[in-house]
Structures are given as structure tokens and as C-alpha cells.
Design a protein around this motif. Structure first.
Motif, short mmCIF file in Angstrom:
data_model
loop_
_atom_site.label_atom_id
_atom_site.label_comp_id
_atom_site.label_asym_id
_atom_site.label_seq_id
_atom_site.Cartn_x
_atom_site.Cartn_y
_atom_site.Cartn_z
N ARG A 7 0.80 -1.22 0.00
CA ARG A 7 0.00 0.00 0.00
C ARG A 7 0.84 1.27 0.00
O ARG A 7 0.33 2.35 -0.31
N ASN A 8 2.11 1.16 0.38
CA ASN A 8 2.99 2.33 0.35
C ASN A 8 3.36 2.72 -1.08
O ASN A 8 3.77 3.84 -1.34
N ILE A 9 3.21 1.77 -2.04
CA ILE A 9 3.52 2.05 -3.44
C ILE A 9 2.28 2.61 -4.12
O ILE A 9 1.23 1.97 -4.15
N LYS A 10 2.40 3.80 -4.68
CA LYS A 10 1.26 4.45 -5.33
C LYS A 10 1.31 4.32 -6.85
O LYS A 10 0.30 4.52 -7.52
N HIS A 11 2.47 4.03 -7.39
CA HIS A 11 2.59 3.82 -8.83
C HIS A 11 3.73 2.83 -9.07
O HIS A 11 4.78 2.93 -8.45
N PHE A 12 3.50 1.88 -9.99
CA PHE A 12 4.51 0.84 -10.26
C PHE A 12 4.48 0.52 -11.74
O PHE A 12 3.43 0.18 -12.29
N ASP A 13 5.64 0.64 -12.40
CA ASP A 13 5.72 0.37 -13.84
C ASP A 13 7.03 -0.35 -14.13
O ASP A 13 8.11 0.24 -14.06
N ALA A 14 6.93 -1.64 -14.45
CA ALA A 14 8.11 -2.46 -14.76
C ALA A 14 8.27 -2.65 -16.27
O ALA A 14 9.00 -3.54 -16.71
N ASP A 15 7.61 -1.80 -17.04
CA ASP A 15 7.52 -2.01 -18.49
C ASP A 15 8.36 -1.01 -19.28
O ASP A 15 8.23 -0.94 -20.50
N ILE A 16 9.19 -0.23 -18.60
CA ILE A 16 9.90 0.84 -19.31
C ILE A 16 11.39 0.86 -18.96
O ILE A 16 11.82 0.33 -17.94
N HIS A 17 12.16 1.50 -19.85
CA HIS A 17 13.54 1.91 -19.58
C HIS A 17 13.60 3.41 -19.82
O HIS A 17 12.94 3.92 -20.72
N GLY A 18 14.40 4.11 -19.03
CA GLY A 18 14.46 5.54 -19.25
C GLY A 18 15.03 6.28 -18.06
O GLY A 18 16.07 5.90 -17.50
N TYR A 19 14.28 7.32 -17.61
CA TYR A 19 14.84 8.21 -16.59
C TYR A 19 13.73 9.05 -15.96
O TYR A 19 12.60 9.11 -16.48
N LEU A 20 14.08 9.70 -14.87
CA LEU A 20 13.22 10.70 -14.24
C LEU A 20 13.86 12.07 -14.41
O LEU A 20 15.08 12.22 -14.28
N LEU A 21 13.05 13.07 -14.71
CA LEU A 21 13.49 14.45 -14.68
C LEU A 21 12.73 15.13 -13.56
O LEU A 21 11.52 15.33 -13.64
N VAL A 22 13.46 15.45 -12.48
CA VAL A 22 12.85 15.97 -11.25
C VAL A 22 13.21 17.44 -11.11
O VAL A 22 14.38 17.82 -11.17
N THR A 23 12.18 18.28 -10.94
CA THR A 23 12.40 19.71 -10.71
C THR A 23 12.10 20.01 -9.24
O THR A 23 10.96 19.88 -8.79
N LEU A 24 13.15 20.41 -8.52
CA LEU A 24 13.02 20.71 -7.10
C LEU A 24 12.71 22.18 -6.92
O LEU A 24 13.43 23.05 -7.42
#
Length: 542
Positions: free
Chosen positions: A478-495
Motif C-alpha cells: 500500500r505504500n507504493i502508489k505507482h509501479f511500472d516495470a515495463d519501461i527503460h528511461g529516466y526521471l526528470l525531477v524539478t526541485l
């Protein structure tokens, strides 16, 4: 007349080249890199190809580093005389200081009278008064054997266009083995590309092997273009040395342990030292020669200040950790080790003057179970090599996050390792069930390393199977809100000081011809905002 024009033009071009020098790609065959930015500088790196040195008896090799304010390399900001030899494996590294905050600089290395490296681009951190956004690219797990580094073409261009500020690489930047053996041997499994190690062993067992691996990766032109474009904050995980290795520094022997039959009867501590030496020599990381406390390990854990916007803490979860011989709920079992844990807890407590506290983690921090109820000795936990195997320390850090920056919804952790995209929450609630504090965890997908989709072969090609697997993971955790094991790539995070935005990108890892790379898409799989403890979905960027 035309003939004389051609002759004169050729002579002029030769004279200009002689004065300005030329880029020697054979001498600087592994490119250039920058890393560990500070408000007044960064660490710059290259390597001299010893086979291209004119006089190999004239050691050490003398190199000049030039840092410029402009891309044309006409406004010199800094010049440093450096040298290297066999002791440094002919790598060259300089911790440049004295520059202006949040400024872009260009650099190159010079050997002899006229031989230059390619020109690289680097950026300093903002000063203490800055409170604007920080665009952080998050990467993990790039296995050269299992896919092509297609994502780096566009990312390098984006970096040169100043669309990304810095990079966090959460580990597994290289892999220790010649080739990857998929558990599923069916025809749908990808065909790995292999190279042979000097030892002719399947995995690296000495420094020559680790060195060969670093060379194999850094010769990749896509990777060279990317590394030359932007500073990378790197930390090692397990595959820089060996799968699931642990430093074992709290034991009486203080000697590393490497699981697996390949390493049976070998000196595990020496293998770990060789792998870490290669990591340090070939990575632009700021590191002192002093060992941490009473251990045999150097200090790779460190912090970065993004002005008033965020404090970024990077931990080392391999060098000091205990092994699986200790129970997962043993109160003395540690992943970070005493010295690093003390530093980390102190940094978590000192959060009020920063907008966000961001933790650069490696393996999954929150609980991940294969079944909805506790069962067996490991209580249904999927992987006790992650933080689930260190529950006392996990609980201690969770409490510190939630009572500190998490109490104001200002705690974010970034991680990799599992080759999936995940969005995790950890919360503190009252007896009545009201949420008192919350922290956000983001797991970036692998660059190329195989995930669940590849491991199960033909079944992984089914969207129904992958969708079912994701739903099962969400149902049991329940702590996981989104899960996707179908991709390769990256995150672009804006702080931002009071919120976090991020986009998830999927990029093909197929080995493609050059002409196909021009039309390769970076598919945005989702765009989100975390503000005041809540996640809001944003319109997807194209």
C-alpha cells in the motif's frame, strides 16, 4: 589562380591549426567528464591513452587543464597544471575552485604543445541566496550488454541547451560481468552483447578487469557526449564490484563478502578494493584519502546545497553494510555503518533552513512484499538486500524523516536498483488515522538493465501480463502508489522550495542504426507534482 588560392588557403589553415591545436581523440580516447559540483567549482576528469604518448619514459605525464567562460574557449577563467602516471592509471582529475556560483563553464585538457581533449561543459551550484528551481536528472543501472544508450543523444543536447542542471546517478553505472544471462532462455529474451575480460573470468576479479570494464563503457560515443555535457553526482551500488556484495565493516575481520560460486575461494576484500579503486579513479568524485572511522573504506557519502531550494544528501549503502547472516530485525544490523548513520541522522535533523531535504539513496527504502500478509522468516519480503533487510535502521531513518522535513511534507528520496519506475509514500499517522507527516520516494527506471519484462521472456511481451503484475504489486504494497516495470528511461525531477515536479520518460534500448536515432522518441509516461503532502497529476509533456 584557383590553384594558388587553394594552396594559400591550405597553408593558412595549417598555420591556424598549429596555433590553436587540435582535438586528439586517440590521446583522449575516453572523453572528458565533470562531477560533484559546488558553488565555486566542480571535479573535472579525463584520461591520457598511454599508447599514444610520444615518450613513455618521460613520466609523470604533464597535462594542462583550461577552464573558460565561453564555449569558444577565448575567455580563460582558470588554468591548472596537472600530472599523471601509472599510479593513477593515467587518469587526470582536478577539483576546480574559485569560480562563480550557478554559472556555466567550458573546459578542455591540453597535452604537449597542441593536443587537446574535446571541450566539455560544466555548471557550478547556486549560491546561498538562490531559491529558484533545480532540474535534476535521475539515472540508474546502465548495462552495456543488454541495450544501447539511446537516451543520451537527446539528454546531451538538452544539457548543452541548459534544460537540465545536474545529474544524480544512483549506482550500477557499470556492470562487473562480460555478458548477462537471462533467467528465461526463450527466443523473446534479448541477445546480450559481450566482451572478454583480461582474466577470462565471467566477472571481474581484479583491477585489470575493472579497468577494462571502465574502458569498454567510456569508449561509447553516446556516453562520452553525455558525460561531456553536464556534471554528474555519482555513487556506486553493487554492480560496480559484484552482485549483492557487502562491506562487512562492522565485523571483526572488516573484510568484504561477495556471494556466488564464481567468487568461491577468492580474496573478496581485494576484489572490493580493486573495484572501488576503479570507481574512484574513473569517476569525477570528491573523495579524501582518509578512511571512515575504524573501517577500511573511504568516505563516498556527501552533501550538496542547492541554495535555499534543497539540501541533497548522498549515502553509500554498500561499503559498510552487514550481510544476510544477521536477522533482518537485529537492532545492531546496519546498512550505512555507525559513522555514516550518525552523519545522516544529523543532516536529517538540520532541515529548517532549506526548502527540501532530498536523499540520494540506492536500493528501495520502503517495504516491498510478495504477499499482503506477513509470512515466514522474511515476512513475505521480496528482497532483503534492500532496506527491508535492515529493519531497525530502516525504522530509525523513517522516524527521522517524518519527524524532521517530512513533518512539513518537505522530504523526498530518490533511488534506483529495481529497474522499475515507482512512486512511494511513507507516512506517520495519529491514533485516529489522520496523516501527521509524509515523505515521497521516487524510483527511476533503469537506463538499459533488464527488468521483470525481459526476465520472463515471451510473457513479458504481453501488456495484460505486465498490467496484472503491476496491479499485484500495488495490491500487496500500500505504500507504493505507482509501479511500472515495463519501461527503460529516466526521471526528470524539478526541485522547488515548496514542491516537487517530475516526469517519467521511456526510451527504446534497441540497437538502432544512426539514421533511426534522429527520430527516436522520449515518451513521457506521466507528469506529476508533490505539494503539501499530496500528489497531483499534471498534463503530460510531449
Amino acid at each position: 589562380m584557383l590553384r594558388w588560392f587553394i594552396v594559400i588557403s591550405f597553408i593558412c589553415f595549417s598555420l591556424i591549426s598549429k596555433v590553436q591545436g587540435f582535438v586528439d581523440e586517440k590521446l583522449f580516447n575516453l572523453g572528458v567528464r565533470s562531477g560533484d559540483p559546488s558553488k565555486e567549482g566542480f571535479v573535472l576528469w579525463t584520461r591520457i591513452n598511454e599508447e599514444e604518448i610520444a615518450d613513455r619514459n618521460n613520466l609523470p605525464v604533464k597535462v594542462k587543464l583550461q577552464v573558460y567562460e565561453d564555449e569558444q574557449c577565448s575567455l580563460l577563467a582558470k588554468e591548472v597544471d596537472l600530472e599523471t602516471s601509472e599510479r593513477e592509471d593515467f587518469t587526470v582529475k582536478s577539483d576546480v575552485t574559485g569560480l562563480n556560483p550557478k554559472s556555466i563553464y567550458y573546459y578542455r585538457f591540453k597535452y604537449g604543445a597542441d593536443q587537446y581533449s574535446r571541450t566539455g561543459r560544466a555548471k557550478t551550484l547556486p549560491g546561498p541566496d538562490y531559491n529558484g528551481p533545480i532540474r535534476l536528472l535521475v539515472l540508474t543501472c546502465q548495462n552495456k550488454n543488454t541495450g544501447d544508450f539511446n537516451l543520451y543523444n537527446k539528454l546531451a543536447l538538452d544539457a548543452w541547451a541548459d534544460k537540465i542542471d545536474y545529474v544524480y546517478f544512483s549506482g550500477d553505472e557499470v556492470y562487473e560481468y562480460e555478458s548477462y544471462d537471462y533467467e528465461c532462455g526463450c527466443c523473446c529474451a534479448r541477445r546480450p552483447r559481450a566482451f572478454q575480460l583480461p582474466s577470462e573470468q565471467p566477472s571481474a576479479i581484479n583491477y585489470k578487469d575493472f579497468r577494462a570494464i571502465r574502458h569498454e563503457y567510456l569508449k561509447d560515443k553516446k556516453l562520452q557526449d553525455f558525460y561531456a555535457s553536464i556534471p554528474v553526482i555519482s555513487i556506486h551500488d553493487d554492480h560496480e564490484i559484484a552482485n549483492n556484495w557487502y562491506g562487512n565493516q562492522n565485523s571483526e575481520t572488516k573484510r568484504a563478502v561477495i556471494p556466488g560460486r564464481v567468487y568461491k575461494g577468492m580474496d573478496h576484500e581485494q576484489i572490493a578494493e580493486d573495484g572501488l579503486r576503479a570507481f574512484e579513479l574513473y569517476t569525477p568524485i570528491r573523495c579524501s584519502e582518509e578512511k571512515v572511522g575504524q573501517t577500511n573504506r573511504k568516505k563516498y557519502f556527501r552533501s550538496f546545497l542547492f541554495g535555499q531550494t534543497a539540501k541533497f544528501l548522498v549515502t553509500d549503502s554498500r561499503s559498510f553494510r552487514d550481510g544476510p547472516d544477521k536477522d533482518i530485525d537485529d537492532p545492531e544490523k546496519t546498512m550505512l555503518g555507525q559513522e555514516q548513520l550518525g552523519w545522516f541522522m544529523k543532516e536529517l535533523a538540520d532541515w529548517r533552513e532549506y526548502g527540501l531535504t532530498v536523499w540520494g539513496n540506492q536500493t528501495m527504502f520502503e517495504r516491498f512484499s510478495r504477499c499482503p500478509v506477513s509470512c515466514g522468516k522474511t515476512r513475505g519480503l521480496l528482497n532483503v538486500d534492500q532496506w527491508d533487510g535492515y529493519q531497525a535502521e530502516q525504522d530509525m531513518i523513517r522516524q527521522a524523516m517524518l519527524s524532521g522535513p517530512g513533518s512539513q511534507n518537505r522530504m523526498v528520496w530518490l533511488e534506483g536498483d529495481m529497474h522499475t519506475y515507482q512512486q512511494n509514500h511513507t507516512v506517520a499517522t495519529s491514533k485516529e488515522g489522520h496523516v501527521l507527516a509524509k515523505a515521497l520516494g521516487l524510483m527511476t527506471p533503469a537506463v538499459t538493465s533488464p527488468g521483470f519484462k525481459e526476465e520472463i521472456g515471451c510473457c513479458g511481451q504481453s501488456s495484460c501480463v505486465m498490467s496484472l503484475f503491476s496491479k499485484l504489486c500495488l495490491c500487496t504494497n500500500r505504500n507504493i502508489k505507482h509501479f511500472d516495470a515495463d519501461i527503460h528511461g529516466y526521471l526528470l525531477v524539478t526541485l522547488n522550495k515548496d514542491h516537487v515536479d517530475w516526469q517519467v520518460y521511456d526510451v527504446s534500448i534497441d540497437w538502432l542504426p544512426e539514421d533511426a536515432m534522429q527520430n527516436l522518441k522520449h515518451k513521457c509516461k506521466g507528469s506529476y507534482r508533490y505539494i503539501k503532502g499530496k500528489v497531483k497529476k499534471l498534463p503530460t509533456t510531449k
